[in-house]
Scaffold this motif. Structure first.
Motif, mmCIF file in Angstrom:
data_model
loop_
_atom_site.group_PDB
_atom_site.id
_atom_site.type_symbol
_atom_site.label_atom_id
_atom_site.label_comp_id
_atom_site.label_asym_id
_atom_site.label_seq_id
_atom_site.Cartn_x
_atom_site.Cartn_y
_atom_site.Cartn_z
ATOM 1 N N GLN A 1 -5.429 6.771 -1.368
ATOM 2 C CA GLN A 1 -5.003 5.564 -0.670
ATOM 3 C C GLN A 1 -5.004 4.412 -1.667
ATOM 4 O O GLN A 1 -6.035 4.111 -2.279
ATOM 5 N N SER B 1 0.829 -1.202 0.000
ATOM 6 C CA SER B 1 0.000 0.000 0.000
ATOM 7 C C SER B 1 0.867 1.256 0.000
ATOM 8 O O SER B 1 1.999 1.245 0.508
ATOM 9 N N ARG C 1 0.118 5.775 0.225
ATOM 10 C CA ARG C 1 -0.844 6.865 0.317
ATOM 11 C C ARG C 1 -0.231 8.119 -0.279
ATOM 12 O O ARG C 1 0.790 8.605 0.226
ATOM 13 N N TYR D 1 -6.129 13.133 -1.055
ATOM 14 C CA TYR D 1 -5.359 11.914 -0.818
ATOM 15 C C TYR D 1 -5.772 10.820 -1.800
ATOM 16 O O TYR D 1 -6.898 10.801 -2.304
ATOM 17 N N ASN E 1 -4.230 0.469 -2.189
ATOM 18 C CA ASN E 1 -4.027 -0.834 -1.568
ATOM 19 C C ASN E 1 -3.935 -1.912 -2.640
ATOM 20 O O ASN E 1 -4.315 -1.697 -3.791
ATOM 21 N N SER F 1 -0.440 12.148 -1.259
ATOM 22 C CA SER F 1 -1.048 13.391 -0.806
ATOM 23 C C SER F 1 -0.780 14.488 -1.825
ATOM 24 O O SER F 1 0.264 14.483 -2.485
#
Length: 119
Positions: A81, A17, A19, A79, A83, A21
């Motif tokens: 995210q 994963s 993330r 953001y 996965n 920004s």
């Protein structure tokens, strides 16, 4: 002047994963639709995910169920995210802000952040 600054890219193994920004400067964030795009070498830049000012989201079929876009208007930040990353997710990811002010359409891009997913 609007500036978009991405962060959070890097190298990750498949299944991992990350993330991303994107921080926006200026006073436009609350009126801008925000999006994440990606571009792999030799390919066109494609939409990955978008979020409206009201929070409605849309995703490319290839990332549905794995990626989530969100925004924090108080922090002027959007953001992504990511996965269950796959090698085919490897690309430069770009943040985009689009809005209309006084009848004029504006479209801004960040500088991009590299995401590399190893097998």
């Amino acid at each position: 002047q609007v500036q978009l600054v991405e962060s959070g890219g890097g190298l990750v193994q498949a299944g991992g994963s990350l993330r991303l920004s994107c921080a926006a400067s200026g006073s436009i964030f609350s009126i801008a639709a925000m999006g994440w795009y990606r571009q792999a070498p030799g390919k066109r830049r494609d939409l990955v995910a978008g979020i409206s000012t009201g929070g409605s989201t849309n995703y490319a079929d290839s990332v549905k169920g794995r990626f989530t876009i969100s925004r924090d208007n108080a922090k002027n930040t959007v953001y992504l995210q990511m996965n269950s990353l796959k090698p085919e997710d490897t690309a430069v990811y770009f943040c985009n802000a689009a809005f209309v002010r006084a009848g004029v359409s504006y479209n801004y891009w960040g500088q991009g952040t590299q995401v590399t997913v190893s097998p």
